[in-house]
Motif scaffolding. Structure first.
Motif, PDB file in Angstrom:
ATOM      1  N   LYS A 317     -29.015  16.972   1.489  1.00 54.67           N
ATOM      2  CA  LYS A 317     -29.556  17.409   2.897  1.00 54.67           C
ATOM      3  C   LYS A 317     -29.968  15.904   3.823  1.00 54.67           C
ATOM      4  O   LYS A 317     -30.515  15.080   2.733  1.00 54.67           O
ATOM      5  N   GLN A 318     -29.798  15.856   4.977  1.00 59.59           N
ATOM      6  CA  GLN A 318     -30.333  14.737   5.661  1.00 59.59           C
ATOM      7  C   GLN A 318     -32.114  14.684   5.686  1.00 59.59           C
ATOM      8  O   GLN A 318     -32.477  15.712   6.278  1.00 59.59           O
ATOM      9  N   VAL A 319     -32.473  13.687   5.086  1.00 60.20           N
ATOM     10  CA  VAL A 319     -34.024  13.606   5.253  1.00 60.20           C
ATOM     11  C   VAL A 319     -34.481  12.472   6.193  1.00 60.20           C
ATOM     12  O   VAL A 319     -33.943  11.437   6.118  1.00 60.20           O
ATOM     13  N   LYS A 320     -35.230  12.682   7.137  1.00 61.88           N
ATOM     14  CA  LYS A 320     -35.740  11.685   7.860  1.00 61.88           C
ATOM     15  C   LYS A 320     -36.595  10.700   7.341  1.00 61.88           C
ATOM     16  O   LYS A 320     -37.343  10.932   6.162  1.00 61.88           O
ATOM     17  N   VAL A 321     -36.640   9.531   7.812  1.00 68.09           N
ATOM     18  CA  VAL A 321     -37.550   8.307   7.196  1.00 68.09           C
ATOM     19  C   VAL A 321     -38.872   8.748   7.409  1.00 68.09           C
ATOM     20  O   VAL A 321     -39.407   9.564   8.691  1.00 68.09           O
ATOM     21  N   LYS A 322     -39.929   8.859   6.514  1.00 72.48           N
ATOM     22  CA  LYS A 322     -41.296   9.394   6.326  1.00 72.48           C
ATOM     23  C   LYS A 322     -42.088   8.020   6.667  1.00 72.48           C
ATOM     24  O   LYS A 322     -41.784   7.022   6.438  1.00 72.48           O
ATOM     25  N   ASP A 347     -24.533   3.709  11.385  1.00 73.30           N
ATOM     26  CA  ASP A 347     -22.796   3.732  11.383  1.00 73.30           C
ATOM     27  C   ASP A 347     -22.918   5.212  10.834  1.00 73.30           C
ATOM     28  O   ASP A 347     -22.865   5.657   9.739  1.00 73.30           O
ATOM     29  N   GLU A 348     -22.397   6.062  11.850  1.00 75.12           N
ATOM     30  CA  GLU A 348     -22.285   7.564  11.262  1.00 75.12           C
ATOM     31  C   GLU A 348     -21.066   7.705  10.582  1.00 75.12           C
ATOM     32  O   GLU A 348     -20.854   8.851   9.790  1.00 75.12           O
ATOM     33  N   GLU A 349     -20.071   6.870  10.937  1.00 78.16           N
ATOM     34  CA  GLU A 349     -18.671   6.841  10.037  1.00 78.16           C
ATOM     35  C   GLU A 349     -18.604   7.046   8.481  1.00 78.16           C
ATOM     36  O   GLU A 349     -18.008   7.849   8.003  1.00 78.16           O
ATOM     37  N   ILE A 350     -19.578   6.081   8.155  1.00 81.05           N
ATOM     38  CA  ILE A 350     -19.759   5.757   6.684  1.00 81.05           C
ATOM     39  C   ILE A 350     -20.319   7.103   5.901  1.00 81.05           C
ATOM     40  O   ILE A 350     -19.932   7.480   4.828  1.00 81.05           O
ATOM     41  N   VAL A 351     -21.393   7.609   6.759  1.00 82.69           N
ATOM     42  CA  VAL A 351     -22.056   8.698   6.149  1.00 82.69           C
ATOM     43  C   VAL A 351     -21.074  10.133   6.067  1.00 82.69           C
ATOM     44  O   VAL A 351     -21.026  10.598   5.192  1.00 82.69           O
ATOM     45  N   LYS A 352     -20.376  10.144   7.306  1.00 80.56           N
ATOM     46  CA  LYS A 352     -19.430  11.127   7.162  1.00 80.56           C
ATOM     47  C   LYS A 352     -18.379  11.191   6.210  1.00 80.56           C
ATOM     48  O   LYS A 352     -17.848  12.159   5.543  1.00 80.56           O
ATOM     49  N   GLN A 353     -17.846   9.757   6.003  1.00 79.73           N
ATOM     50  CA  GLN A 353     -16.786   9.633   4.800  1.00 79.73           C
ATOM     51  C   GLN A 353     -17.406  10.093   3.523  1.00 79.73           C
ATOM     52  O   GLN A 353     -16.607  10.585   2.689  1.00 79.73           O
ATOM     53  N   LEU A 354     -18.496   9.630   3.247  1.00 81.79           N
ATOM     54  CA  LEU A 354     -18.946   9.951   1.980  1.00 81.79           C
ATOM     55  C   LEU A 354     -19.468  11.548   1.764  1.00 81.79           C
ATOM     56  O   LEU A 354     -19.163  11.933   0.653  1.00 81.79           O
ATOM     57  N   GLN A 355     -19.703  12.078   2.836  1.00 80.84           N
ATOM     58  CA  GLN A 355     -19.958  13.443   2.734  1.00 80.84           C
ATOM     59  C   GLN A 355     -18.691  14.476   2.624  1.00 80.84           C
ATOM     60  O   GLN A 355     -18.785  15.287   1.720  1.00 80.84           O
ATOM     61  N   LYS A 356     -17.714  13.605   3.098  1.00 81.76           N
ATOM     62  CA  LYS A 356     -16.443  14.262   3.078  1.00 81.76           C
ATOM     63  C   LYS A 356     -15.985  14.218   1.568  1.00 81.76           C
ATOM     64  O   LYS A 356     -15.507  15.293   1.002  1.00 81.76           O
ATOM     65  N   GLY A 357     -16.360  13.176   1.001  1.00 80.75           N
ATOM     66  CA  GLY A 357     -15.916  12.976  -0.450  1.00 80.75           C
ATOM     67  C   GLY A 357     -16.691  13.783  -1.306  1.00 80.75           C
ATOM     68  O   GLY A 357     -16.091  14.285  -2.200  1.00 80.75           O
ATOM     69  N   VAL A 358     -17.783  13.971  -1.239  1.00 80.13           N
ATOM     70  CA  VAL A 358     -18.812  15.036  -1.888  1.00 80.13           C
ATOM     71  C   VAL A 358     -17.920  16.318  -1.779  1.00 80.13           C
ATOM     72  O   VAL A 358     -18.039  17.067  -2.709  1.00 80.13           O
ATOM     73  N   GLN A 359     -17.829  16.756  -0.447  1.00 80.91           N
ATOM     74  CA  GLN A 359     -17.262  18.111  -0.239  1.00 80.91           C
ATOM     75  C   GLN A 359     -15.734  18.305  -1.045  1.00 80.91           C
ATOM     76  O   GLN A 359     -15.408  19.450  -1.355  1.00 80.91           O
TER      77      GLN A 359
END
Length: 543
Positions: A317-322, A347-359
């Motif tokens: 889950k995306q957690v904001k900086v506290k 860089d949203e692309e690397i986040v999406k790429q890693l999320q896709k890898g988890v899925q």
């Protein structure tokens, strides 16, 4: 080193063993002791405190500590020769040692505390985390079931290990298993030809370490790049040490030049230095597990709290900086606590790429490769403009005269460098937008820039000395000596001999043929002198 826990006095160092191949300084510090008599055993004694509630079973982690200031180093240690040809992230740091730990804790009702606790600790100057972790994993379980004689047999095997040579495959025997080791890969094979391949001698599982905070990996990269004070609060030494090592490695191939402690305790000799509130927190990355640090280090500007690191099965889950003011002493949730505002856009692309890898259930090893490549490309995009500008400070080869001292490097000008970014900045290799100029200005004030620039200065100065040697070799020195006085000729010979000694002492990048040619020049000049001068000069220095 073998450490046991005693109910009346706590952890104690029982045995210290040193393989014969260790350099003399390490031998001196690894002499047999009672657990407190040397600086090294003092650190070992105190670093093996772990939380009994969360470390049942076997645990592996590492720590790092300073050499005592009065110790002499071994000039002829083979590690010095090894360092010359290694990338910066594999070089030893002469001021520090690494401790690699295999800790076992199991229930035992026959003991007063109800637990059997023992650690096997491997001390090395080398940052080969994965290699030494694997070595301990091979020998520690069997050792815990046997006696100290088993460990002596292990040291006997290690005595037969050849010195490490960059790029070459080494065969390292260890209790019936032969490790085939190379800087890029590690291969195990035994007598029945069962084998497995390990990917590296030094890297940790990058994605597994960053998974709890991977929405903030770019911001963490900036914090490490800039040498900002950073604390990792983890539930165990294993999570603490792996996360700190992952952070340090994320700016590779740039070397992290500040101090970092994968597992830091209240008993560490730098505890007061790093926790004082009378001055700003130092440029250090600390990994801690003791809840006491949640209050003691609450004034630090950047804090990462992580829970148990598990193999990612679900999309995090995306957690904001506290904000730091929300960091409480004990009940704070995992996350990144900081008021830092990144210079670069996310860089949203690397986040999406890693999320896709988890899925898609992509193996964590593959995720780590993607993440490591991302960090590598980001660091290289940042450092290439600096490399290009610093290379321009090098004098032209036509400016090098054999009859004058080598020219000096031109001065580094921050303003001049900033002017180059408009046409030759990171935008040539990176699509990331943001305040690159601000990031560079901050970086130029950091310990990482200072360490990097000193290293580049040294390399370029040595290159100038090497070019000067080549220029001397290309001259007819015998003809020159015939046109000058004996005093001038003797002075030239002495200077040439000093040049040879310098080339050997500083490992200048000079071809062997060049050195042989210069030695021949010296010999020919000496033989053209009167006999009495020949006898004196032939006995002086190296020809």
């Amino acid at each position: 080193s073998i450490l046991s826990f005693f109910a009346m006095c706590g952890p104690a160092c029982r045995i210290l063993l040193s393989p014969k191949f260790s350099c003399s300084a390490a031998k001196e510090e690894l002499k047999a002791c009672d657990g407190r008599s040397t600086d090294m055993s003092f650190h070992i004694y105190f670093f093996i405190k772990v939380k009994t509630c969360s470390c049942l079973g076997d645990t592996q982690f590492c720590f790092r500590f300073r050499r005592s200031s009065g110790r002499k180093t071994s000039v002829c240690c083979f590690l010095d020769h090894l360092d010359r040809d290694l990338p910066v992230y594999l070089k030893k740091d002469p001021a520090y040692y690494y401790g690699y730990v295999y800790f076992r804790q199991v229930r035992d009702k026959s003991l007063k505390r109800g637990y059997f606790q023992k650690s096997l600790v491997l001390i090395s100057k080398l940052p080969y985390v994965h290699l030494f972790r694997t070595v301990l994993k091979q020998i520690a379980p069997e050792y815990f079931e046997k006696s100290e004689a088993f460990l002596e047999a292990v040291c006997s095997d290690v005595d037969r290990w050849p010195p490490p040579i960059p790029g070459e495959v080494l065969h390292l025997p260890i209790m019936g298993v032969v490790m085939k080791v190379k800087t890029s890969a590690l291969l195990f094979s035994d007598d029945v030809f069962i084998s497995m391949t390990l990917p590296t001698v030094h890297e940790v599982d990058l994605f597994r370490c960053f998974c709890p905070v991977f929405f903030h990996i770019q911001m963490l990269w900036e914090l490490v790049l800039l040498g900002e004070p950073l604390v990792v609060m983890a539930p165990s030494p294993a999570e603490s040490s792996e996360t700190v090592l992952a952070l340090v490695s994320c700016i590779s191939p740039l070397k992290y030049c500040s101090d970092f402690r994968p597992y830091f305790t209240i008993h560490d000799s730098e505890f007061k230095e790093y926790t004082t509130r009378t001055q700003a927190p130092p440029s250090v990355i600390l990994g801690v597990t003791n809840p006491f640090f949640a209050k003691t280090l609450q004034h630090w500007p950047h804090i990462i709290r992580i829970g148990d690191i598990k193999l990612p099965g679900d999309v995090p889950k995306q957690v904001k900086v506290k904000k730091l003011k929300n960091l409480k002493t004990l009940d704070s949730k995992p996350g990144v606590y900081t008021s830092y505002k990144p210079y670069l856009n996310k860089d949203e692309e690397i986040v999406k790429q890693l999320q896709k890898g988890v899925q898609q259930k992509r193996p964590t090893e593959a995720q780590s490769v993607i993440l490591r490549r991302y960090f590598l490309e980001l660091t290289e995009s940042f450092i290439i403009p600096l490399e290009r500008y610093v290379a321009s400070l090098m004098p032209l080869q036509k400016c090098i005269s054999p009859w004058k001292s080598p020219p000096q490097l031109r001065h580094f000008s921050q303003d001049d460098f900033m002017k180059t970014l408009e046409k030759a900045g990171p935008q040539l290799t990176s699509g990331l937008k943001g305040d690159w100029i601000g990031l560079y200005r901050h970086f130029l004030k950091s310990p990482n820039f200072d360490g990097w620039f000193r290293s580049r200065q040294k390399e370029m100065t040595q290159k100038l000395e090497a070019l000067h040697l080549e220029a001397l070799c290309n001259e007819n020195l015998v003809f020159w000596s015939q046109k000058h006085t004996e005093v001038e000729t003797v002075d030239l010979v002495l200077k040439l001999k000093n040049k040879l000694l310098q080339a050997d002492r500083e490992h200048l990048p000079v071809k062997t043929d060049t050195l042989k040619k210069l030695q021949a020049h010296i010999r020919d000049i000496i033989l053209a002198l009167p006999d009495d001068l020949q006898d004196i000069l032939l006995k002086t220095g190296t020809t």
